[in-house]
Design a protein around this motif. Structure first.
Motif, PDB file in Angstrom:
ATOM      1  N   GLY A   1       0.780  -1.226   0.000  1.00 35.11           N
ATOM      2  CA  GLY A   1       0.000   0.000   0.000  1.00 35.11           C
ATOM      3  C   GLY A   1       0.814   1.281   0.000  1.00 35.11           C
ATOM      4  O   GLY A   1       0.263   2.353   0.190  1.00 35.11           O
ATOM      5  N   VAL A   2       2.117   1.178  -0.189  1.00 31.07           N
ATOM      6  CA  VAL A   2       2.966   2.375  -0.240  1.00 31.07           C
ATOM      7  C   VAL A   2       3.340   2.602  -1.694  1.00 31.07           C
ATOM      8  O   VAL A   2       4.081   1.826  -2.288  1.00 31.07           O
ATOM      9  CB  VAL A   2       4.231   2.201   0.629  1.00 31.07           C
ATOM     10  N   THR A   3       2.806   3.666  -2.264  1.00 27.07           N
ATOM     11  CA  THR A   3       3.064   3.971  -3.660  1.00 27.07           C
ATOM     12  C   THR A   3       4.110   5.067  -3.751  1.00 27.07           C
ATOM     13  O   THR A   3       3.863   6.208  -3.363  1.00 27.07           O
ATOM     14  CB  THR A   3       1.770   4.428  -4.356  1.00 27.07           C
ATOM     15  N   LEU A   4       5.279   4.697  -4.199  1.00 25.87           N
ATOM     16  CA  LEU A   4       6.375   5.647  -4.397  1.00 25.87           C
ATOM     17  C   LEU A   4       6.892   5.480  -5.819  1.00 25.87           C
ATOM     18  O   LEU A   4       6.887   4.368  -6.358  1.00 25.87           O
ATOM     19  CB  LEU A   4       7.513   5.393  -3.412  1.00 25.87           C
ATOM     20  N   SER A   5       7.318   6.585  -6.392  1.00 27.11           N
ATOM     21  CA  SER A   5       7.896   6.497  -7.732  1.00 27.11           C
ATOM     22  C   SER A   5       9.282   5.854  -7.648  1.00 27.11           C
ATOM     23  O   SER A   5       9.868   5.729  -6.569  1.00 27.11           O
ATOM     24  CB  SER A   5       8.005   7.895  -8.351  1.00 27.11           C
ATOM     25  N   ARG A   6       9.782   5.480  -8.793  1.00 21.09           N
ATOM     26  CA  ARG A   6      11.107   4.856  -8.840  1.00 21.09           C
ATOM     27  C   ARG A   6      12.184   5.807  -8.317  1.00 21.09           C
ATOM     28  O   ARG A   6      13.111   5.410  -7.620  1.00 21.09           O
ATOM     29  CB  ARG A   6      11.394   4.444 -10.282  1.00 21.09           C
ATOM     30  N   GLU A   7      12.010   7.096  -8.636  1.00 21.91           N
ATOM     31  CA  GLU A   7      12.975   8.093  -8.174  1.00 21.91           C
ATOM     32  C   GLU A   7      12.910   8.283  -6.660  1.00 21.91           C
ATOM     33  O   GLU A   7      13.938   8.449  -6.003  1.00 21.91           O
ATOM     34  CB  GLU A   7      12.723   9.434  -8.880  1.00 21.91           C
ATOM     35  N   GLN A   8      11.697   8.250  -6.121  1.00 23.47           N
ATOM     36  CA  GLN A   8      11.553   8.383  -4.671  1.00 23.47           C
ATOM     37  C   GLN A   8      12.174   7.195  -3.952  1.00 23.47           C
ATOM     38  O   GLN A   8      12.814   7.346  -2.916  1.00 23.47           O
ATOM     39  CB  GLN A   8      10.073   8.510  -4.287  1.00 23.47           C
ATOM     40  N   VAL A   9      11.993   6.013  -4.497  1.00 22.39           N
ATOM     41  CA  VAL A   9      12.593   4.823  -3.890  1.00 22.39           C
ATOM     42  C   VAL A   9      14.114   4.892  -3.987  1.00 22.39           C
ATOM     43  O   VAL A   9      14.817   4.537  -3.036  1.00 22.39           O
ATOM     44  CB  VAL A   9      12.043   3.539  -4.548  1.00 22.39           C
ATOM     45  N   TYR A  10      14.616   5.411  -5.104  1.00 25.96           N
ATOM     46  CA  TYR A  10      16.068   5.557  -5.248  1.00 25.96           C
ATOM     47  C   TYR A  10      16.626   6.474  -4.163  1.00 25.96           C
ATOM     48  O   TYR A  10      17.627   6.174  -3.520  1.00 25.96           O
ATOM     49  CB  TYR A  10      16.406   6.102  -6.640  1.00 25.96           C
ATOM     50  N   ARG A  11      15.951   7.619  -3.969  1.00 27.43           N
ATOM     51  CA  ARG A  11      16.401   8.551  -2.919  1.00 27.43           C
ATOM     52  C   ARG A  11      16.251   7.918  -1.537  1.00 27.43           C
ATOM     53  O   ARG A  11      17.092   8.130  -0.658  1.00 27.43           O
ATOM     54  CB  ARG A  11      15.614   9.859  -2.996  1.00 27.43           C
ATOM     55  N   LEU A  12      15.191   7.154  -1.331  1.00 35.51           N
ATOM     56  CA  LEU A  12      14.981   6.503  -0.038  1.00 35.51           C
ATOM     57  C   LEU A  12      16.107   5.524   0.277  1.00 35.51           C
ATOM     58  O   LEU A  12      16.541   5.408   1.424  1.00 35.51           O
ATOM     59  CB  LEU A  12      13.634   5.762  -0.047  1.00 35.51           C
TER      60      LEU A  12
END
Length: 110
Positions: free
Chosen positions: A34-45
């Motif tokens: 249920g956590v929707t993050l873009s690929r870029e957001q996941v990269y930064r995370l």
């Protein structure tokens, strides 16, 4: 005196321990929870320590890797004490080491 605290973000290490070496592998696993993050957001995370993070994301990461938040975040105490200055900038406090004369007092002696 301010005691500076910091933390180490261990998501990348945890991912490597689980055989995940690409940040994009995390996107569908987060989406399943249920956590929707873009690929870029996941990269930064993964690559940068987050300054803010939702509890949903943290819980999802703990569920994905079957770990606790302590496995993802390691508190680090920086023992460097800083001195506040009038201009608002903090500078490291240089604590000179001085020899200190001590007196040993035995019971019954003044």
């Amino acid at each position: 005196m301010i005691k500076k605290m910091s933390y180490e973000w261990l998501l990348r290490t945890t991912m490597a321990q689980h055989g995940m070496f690409q940040t994009s592998d995390l996107v569908p696993l987060l989406a399943e929870r249920g956590v929707t993050l873009s690929r870029e957001q996941v990269y930064r995370l993964v690559t940068q320590p987050p300054q803010r993070m939702s509890m949903d994301t943290l819980v999802a990461l703990c569920d994905i890797f079957a770990c606790t938040p302590n496995d993802l975040i390691k508190p680090v105490v920086a023992n460097a004490q800083v001195k506040k200055t009038a201009d608002g900038e903090a500078e490291p406090l240089a604590l000179p080491l001085k020899e200190r004369r001590t007196t040993i007092r035995r019971p019954g002696q003044p």
